[in-house]
Design an enzyme around this catalytic site. Structure first.
Site, mmCIF file in Angstrom:
data_model
loop_
_atom_site.group_PDB
_atom_site.id
_atom_site.type_symbol
_atom_site.label_atom_id
_atom_site.label_comp_id
_atom_site.label_asym_id
_atom_site.label_seq_id
_atom_site.Cartn_x
_atom_site.Cartn_y
_atom_site.Cartn_z
ATOM 1 C CB SER A 43 12.314 -6.720 -1.120
ATOM 2 O OG SER A 43 12.245 -5.130 -1.554
ATOM 3 C CE LYS A 50 5.993 -2.818 -2.867
ATOM 4 N NZ LYS A 50 4.995 -2.362 -1.721
ATOM 5 N N GLY A 77 0.805 -1.186 -0.006
ATOM 6 C CA GLY A 77 0.152 -0.154 0.203
ATOM 7 C C GLY A 77 0.950 1.146 -0.133
#
Length: 199
Positions: free
Chosen positions: A106, A38, A35
């Site tokens: 990540s 990205k 959220g």
């Protein structure tokens, strides 16, 4: 088994493909909470690059987990395996001469460092989406944060799994940046690295 694997010396190199495309290969890595924006930023940046004649490919967390990485969980080990596979796919795409825009939470520093180390001598540009978890929750169209807080989802980054903030990202984007400002920030960072040959 490995001793029986031999790489064929193909004559067309990445450098030749870059020259044909008129720009360098780059890996632009968007990291941040679910959220954080990205995919929205990668989409807008790709449109700008497309208009400039840059060949691109987007690798998105949800799409990759539904195909290449189908079956992986969100445990720490499987998250690392997810990133390892994405890194290898990115290497192949970079070799083809394109700019890769990779959107992945990540959360672990070691995984992001692995990406950078593995894709060298190609260029790795880390973009940190520094969006507060409150804003991420407000944007949460999938309802992930609500499910995690109820205990329905385990290992959701930012709720019941950690996120290790990047120490030296190339660009930091916050919720105060408009989409246009964010695109411009990233483009200014990658512009010279692209070595774009505009006719």
């Amino acid at each position: 088994m490995k001793s029986n694997i031999f790489s064929y010396p193909y004559k067309i190199s990445q450098q030749m493909r870059n020259e044909l495309n008129g720009h360098k290969s780059l890996l632009i890595w968007f990291t941040g909470l679910s959220g954080s924006g990205k995919s929205t930023l990668a989409d807008a940046l790709e449109q700008k690059l497309y208009e400039l004649g840059v060949r691109t490919m987007v690798l998105d967390g949800d799409n990759v987990r539904g195909s290449l990485n189908k079956g992986l969980s969100f445990s720490a080990d499987d998250r690392s395996e997810n990133i390892r596979r994405v890194t290898e796919m990115s290497r192949i795409l970079l070799d083809s001469g394109v700019v890769v825009l990779a959107n992945f939470v990540s959360p672990y520093k070691k995984d992001r460092e692995y990406v950078e180390k593995t894709i060298k001598p190609n260029i790795f540009v880390e973009i940190y989406m520094k969006t507060s978890i409150e804003i991420c929750k407000q944007r949460d169209q999938k309802g992930l944060y609500m499910k995690a807080e109820k205990g329905t989802i385990k290992n959701l980054t930012g709720v019941n799994a950690p996120y290790e903030v990047p120490e030296n990202p190339a660009v930091i984007i916050t919720e105060k940046d408009s989409l246009e400002q964010a695109v411009e920030k990233v483009y200014l960072e990658i512009k010279d690295k692209l070595e774009l040959q505009i006719e």
